[in-house]
Design a protein around this motif. Structure first.
Motif, PDB file in Angstrom:
ATOM      1  N   PHE A  19      28.078  48.612  -7.464  1.00 47.29           N
ATOM      2  CA  PHE A  19      29.267  49.430  -7.203  1.00 47.29           C
ATOM      3  C   PHE A  19      29.123  50.824  -7.802  1.00 47.29           C
ATOM      4  N   TRP A  20      28.565  50.910  -9.000  1.00 53.11           N
ATOM      5  CA  TRP A  20      28.405  52.177  -9.705  1.00 53.11           C
ATOM      6  C   TRP A  20      27.492  53.102  -8.910  1.00 53.11           C
ATOM      7  N   ARG A  22      26.753  52.842  -5.544  1.00 56.76           N
ATOM      8  CA  ARG A  22      27.136  53.061  -4.152  1.00 56.76           C
ATOM      9  C   ARG A  22      28.601  53.421  -3.956  1.00 56.76           C
ATOM     10  N   TYR A  24      32.747  51.846  -4.025  1.00 56.60           N
ATOM     11  CA  TYR A  24      33.366  50.633  -3.490  1.00 56.60           C
ATOM     12  C   TYR A  24      33.186  50.520  -1.986  1.00 56.60           C
ATOM     13  N   THR A  27      29.689  49.849  -0.539  1.00 53.18           N
ATOM     14  CA  THR A  27      29.043  48.605  -0.964  1.00 53.18           C
ATOM     15  C   THR A  27      29.459  47.479  -0.028  1.00 53.18           C
ATOM     16  N   LEU A  32      25.939  43.299  -2.352  1.00 51.91           N
ATOM     17  CA  LEU A  32      26.287  42.488  -3.525  1.00 51.91           C
ATOM     18  C   LEU A  32      25.439  41.216  -3.589  1.00 51.91           C
ATOM     19  N   LYS A  50      35.684  40.836  -2.698  1.00 49.73           N
ATOM     20  CA  LYS A  50      34.923  42.024  -3.111  1.00 49.73           C
ATOM     21  C   LYS A  50      35.784  42.869  -4.054  1.00 49.73           C
ATOM     22  N   HIS A  51      37.049  43.003  -3.732  1.00 47.01           N
ATOM     23  CA  HIS A  51      37.956  43.817  -4.535  1.00 47.01           C
ATOM     24  C   HIS A  51      38.093  43.266  -5.957  1.00 47.01           C
ATOM     25  N   TYR A  54      35.068  44.015  -7.843  1.00 46.00           N
ATOM     26  CA  TYR A  54      35.067  45.431  -8.214  1.00 46.00           C
ATOM     27  C   TYR A  54      35.963  45.667  -9.433  1.00 46.00           C
ATOM     28  N   SER A  57      34.239  44.469 -12.431  1.00 45.57           N
ATOM     29  CA  SER A  57      33.122  45.370 -12.732  1.00 45.57           C
ATOM     30  C   SER A  57      33.617  46.632 -13.429  1.00 45.57           C
ATOM     31  N   ALA A 107      35.895  55.797  -9.302  1.00 44.11           N
ATOM     32  CA  ALA A 107      37.017  54.949  -8.889  1.00 44.11           C
ATOM     33  C   ALA A 107      38.291  55.777  -8.721  1.00 44.11           C
TER      34      ALA A 107
END
Length: 193
Positions: A19-20, A22, A24, A27, A32, A50-51, A54, A57, A107
């Motif tokens: 995530f960092w 690409r 959110y 990705t 993943l 996925k959320h 995230y 993460s 983010a």
């Protein structure tokens, strides 16, 4: 066949890196799967979505950054501690890892304006840094290192903004001498204190 066991913390760390790098939106679940070495169903079974992965993460990122922020409560003059914090930003931005920048800032720019749960995590991350700066500057004012008439809250927010601004500035000046550019910002920020 029994599924392979895994450590959720290791998966969160691996997902955080994906995530960092690409963001959110960019990705995919496939990204993943590759980054965590878990299958799609295992990701969904363990983390729901996925959320959710995230969010976890982003919280993990906050935990890692807390170690960097700890320099503010250490020994020595406050200007030196804040300079160390700012120089860590410079070093991160210029690192061989392609300067991933700040996951919190990413983010904030990508999701916080329309995703309340992400906005809350971003706000907490930024508040943690602002609070650490405020505490360090308050102690410095009490000891006379910072003038008694200085607005500590405003100075804390200025340094917080400096940190985030340096990250954005570094991304926009890829063809320039970024070290000198960022060093100039650090030098001026320290003079403001």
């Amino acid at each position: 066949m029994r599924p392979k066991a895994f450590d959720p913390d290791d998966i969160i760390d691996a997902a955080m890196k994906v995530f960092w790098q690409r963001g959110y939106s960019a990705t995919s679940i496939q990204d993943l799967e590759e980054g965590t070495e878990l299958g799609r169903s295992s990701i969904y079974n363990a983390f729901g979505s996925k959320h959710e992965l995230y969010e976890r993460s982003l919280r993990r990122y906050q935990e890692l950054k807390a170690e960097k922020i700890a320099v503010l409560s250490g020994p020595g003059p406050v200007r030196e501690r804040i300079r160390r914090l700012l120089m860590d930003v410079v070093d991160e931005e210029l690192s061989e890892e392609k300067g991933l920048g700040c996951m919190t800032a990413s983010a904030a720019l990508e999701l916080a304006s329309h995703d309340p749960s992400i906005a809350a995590i971003v706000a907490q991350n930024l508040n943690d840094l602002e609070s650490a700066l405020y505490e360090a500057l308050s102690r410095a004012r009490e000891t006379g290192e910072i003038a008694a008439d200085r607005d500590i809250r405003a100075l804390s927010r200025f340094i917080l903004n400096t940190v985030q601004g340096m990250r954005v500035l570094s991304k926009g000046y890829l063809g320039h001498d970024r070290r000198q550019l960022l060093q100039d910002v650090v030098d001026v920020a320290i003079k403001v204190l």
